[in-house]
Design a protein around this motif. Sequence first.
Motif, PDB file in Angstrom:
ATOM      1  N   GLY A   1     -15.319 -10.044  -3.659  1.00 59.42           N
ATOM      2  CA  GLY A   1     -14.250 -10.718  -2.938  1.00 59.42           C
ATOM      3  C   GLY A   1     -12.881 -10.180  -3.319  1.00 59.42           C
ATOM      4  O   GLY A   1     -12.020  -9.974  -2.442  1.00 59.42           O
ATOM      5  N   LEU A   2     -12.655  -9.951  -4.611  1.00 61.49           N
ATOM      6  CA  LEU A   2     -11.373  -9.406  -5.063  1.00 61.49           C
ATOM      7  C   LEU A   2     -11.141  -8.006  -4.504  1.00 61.49           C
ATOM      8  O   LEU A   2     -10.022  -7.660  -4.102  1.00 61.49           O
ATOM      9  CB  LEU A   2     -11.334  -9.368  -6.592  1.00 61.49           C
ATOM     10  CG  LEU A   2     -11.345 -10.721  -7.314  1.00 61.49           C
ATOM     11  CD1 LEU A   2     -11.420 -10.505  -8.821  1.00 61.49           C
ATOM     12  CD2 LEU A   2     -10.109 -11.540  -6.960  1.00 61.49           C
ATOM     13  N   LEU A   3     -12.207  -7.213  -4.466  1.00 64.88           N
ATOM     14  CA  LEU A   3     -12.093  -5.849  -3.934  1.00 64.88           C
ATOM     15  C   LEU A   3     -11.752  -5.860  -2.456  1.00 64.88           C
ATOM     16  O   LEU A   3     -10.857  -5.130  -2.010  1.00 64.88           O
ATOM     17  CB  LEU A   3     -13.406  -5.100  -4.168  1.00 64.88           C
ATOM     18  CG  LEU A   3     -13.501  -3.696  -3.561  1.00 64.88           C
ATOM     19  CD1 LEU A   3     -12.483  -2.771  -4.209  1.00 64.88           C
ATOM     20  CD2 LEU A   3     -14.910  -3.131  -3.714  1.00 64.88           C
ATOM     21  N   PHE A   4     -12.436  -6.700  -1.688  1.00 62.66           N
ATOM     22  CA  PHE A   4     -12.192  -6.750  -0.254  1.00 62.66           C
ATOM     23  C   PHE A   4     -10.815  -7.328   0.063  1.00 62.66           C
ATOM     24  O   PHE A   4     -10.119  -6.835   0.952  1.00 62.66           O
ATOM     25  CB  PHE A   4     -13.280  -7.586   0.432  1.00 62.66           C
ATOM     26  CG  PHE A   4     -14.510  -6.803   0.787  1.00 62.66           C
ATOM     27  CD1 PHE A   4     -14.872  -5.691   0.056  1.00 62.66           C
ATOM     28  CD2 PHE A   4     -15.310  -7.176   1.852  1.00 62.66           C
ATOM     29  CE1 PHE A   4     -16.000  -4.962   0.374  1.00 62.66           C
ATOM     30  CE2 PHE A   4     -16.449  -6.458   2.188  1.00 62.66           C
ATOM     31  CZ  PHE A   4     -16.800  -5.337   1.452  1.00 62.66           C
ATOM     32  N   GLY A   5     -10.418  -8.399  -0.637  1.00 67.15           N
ATOM     33  CA  GLY A   5      -9.137  -9.035  -0.343  1.00 67.15           C
ATOM     34  C   GLY A   5      -7.950  -8.266  -0.885  1.00 67.15           C
ATOM     35  O   GLY A   5      -7.090  -7.800  -0.124  1.00 67.15           O
ATOM     36  N   GLY A   6      -7.897  -8.105  -2.214  1.00 60.55           N
ATOM     37  CA  GLY A   6      -6.794  -7.384  -2.824  1.00 60.55           C
ATOM     38  C   GLY A   6      -6.787  -5.915  -2.466  1.00 60.55           C
ATOM     39  O   GLY A   6      -5.725  -5.322  -2.248  1.00 60.55           O
ATOM     40  N   GLY A   7      -7.980  -5.308  -2.388  1.00 59.44           N
ATOM     41  CA  GLY A   7      -8.070  -3.894  -2.025  1.00 59.44           C
ATOM     42  C   GLY A   7      -7.546  -3.620  -0.630  1.00 59.44           C
ATOM     43  O   GLY A   7      -6.862  -2.620  -0.388  1.00 59.44           O
ATOM     44  N   THR A   8      -7.868  -4.515   0.307  1.00 55.72           N
ATOM     45  CA  THR A   8      -7.367  -4.370   1.666  1.00 55.72           C
ATOM     46  C   THR A   8      -5.846  -4.392   1.696  1.00 55.72           C
ATOM     47  O   THR A   8      -5.206  -3.577   2.374  1.00 55.72           O
ATOM     48  CB  THR A   8      -7.911  -5.504   2.568  1.00 55.72           C
ATOM     49  OG1 THR A   8      -9.317  -5.357   2.698  1.00 55.72           O
ATOM     50  CG2 THR A   8      -7.276  -5.459   3.948  1.00 55.72           C
ATOM     51  N   MET A   9      -5.254  -5.315   0.949  1.00 55.43           N
ATOM     52  CA  MET A   9      -3.805  -5.416   0.945  1.00 55.43           C
ATOM     53  C   MET A   9      -3.167  -4.198   0.290  1.00 55.43           C
ATOM     54  O   MET A   9      -2.093  -3.743   0.702  1.00 55.43           O
ATOM     55  CB  MET A   9      -3.376  -6.709   0.245  1.00 55.43           C
ATOM     56  CG  MET A   9      -1.990  -7.177   0.612  1.00 55.43           C
ATOM     57  SD  MET A   9      -1.635  -7.222   2.402  1.00 55.43           S
ATOM     58  CE  MET A   9      -2.929  -8.314   2.994  1.00 55.43           C
ATOM     59  N   LEU A  10      -3.806  -3.658  -0.753  1.00 56.62           N
ATOM     60  CA  LEU A  10      -3.310  -2.428  -1.365  1.00 56.62           C
ATOM     61  C   LEU A  10      -3.293  -1.279  -0.358  1.00 56.62           C
ATOM     62  O   LEU A  10      -2.335  -0.502  -0.300  1.00 56.62           O
ATOM     63  CB  LEU A  10      -4.183  -2.050  -2.566  1.00 56.62           C
ATOM     64  CG  LEU A  10      -3.961  -2.821  -3.862  1.00 56.62           C
ATOM     65  CD1 LEU A  10      -5.070  -2.489  -4.867  1.00 56.62           C
ATOM     66  CD2 LEU A  10      -2.600  -2.485  -4.457  1.00 56.62           C
ATOM     67  N   VAL A  11      -4.344  -1.182   0.440  1.00 55.12           N
ATOM     68  CA  VAL A  11      -4.421  -0.133   1.458  1.00 55.12           C
ATOM     69  C   VAL A  11      -3.328  -0.323   2.502  1.00 55.12           C
ATOM     70  O   VAL A  11      -2.633   0.630   2.887  1.00 55.12           O
ATOM     71  CB  VAL A  11      -5.809  -0.127   2.129  1.00 55.12           C
ATOM     72  CG1 VAL A  11      -5.818   0.810   3.335  1.00 55.12           C
ATOM     73  CG2 VAL A  11      -6.871   0.294   1.134  1.00 55.12           C
TER      74      VAL A  11
END
Length: 210
Positions: free
Chosen positions: A17-27
Amino acid sequence: LPELRVDGYTPRHVALGLLFGGGTMLVIVGILALAGSYHVDAINGPLAVAKALALYLPQSFSEDLVFCLILFRLIKEGLGRRTALLIAPVLFSLAHLGNSHESVLGLLEIFTGGVLMYSLFERTGSFFTVWAFHFSWNFTMNGIFGLANSGQALSGLFRSHVTGPVWFTGGATGPEASILALCIDLILLLVIWKASDRQLRTVACREAEA
């Protein structure tokens, strides 16, 4: 409820969940920065980050408790999974109608983001995956990069602003109302439904189905 069980799979699902949520925003912010649309005006102290944590941890938990663990499950049990994956995100997006500067593109992204969250819930069988996704999305967007969250502008680690077309940056609504967020949502949905059960499911979920 099996979706609330804490077991050996829970850390993996929180990380997902952290990867999908925070990672998306980083991208998204990375693309905005490369395009010259994201600008940092100042760096705030750690108190701004602490305030964002104190806001988004309980806020995301309460929203996901109502819309995912209660509404989605009730609709699924009564009308089936496909109907639940349509109706629950509609209700989730309608709940954002009163937000400041909300736009049609923003509501469409919130609907798609709802489908994404409930798909994560359905595929992993873990509430913690959805909560981690929702929290890290909001916290990274607002608490770290200082961008508006559904029209709510709070001061994060970075004090920032965006320039460029609203459809690209999200404008005053925030990156949720950008075509970038919508496209990444659709890509993540494809990833979720193409992933194998071995990659996503929990023991608790398989036991509940059995």
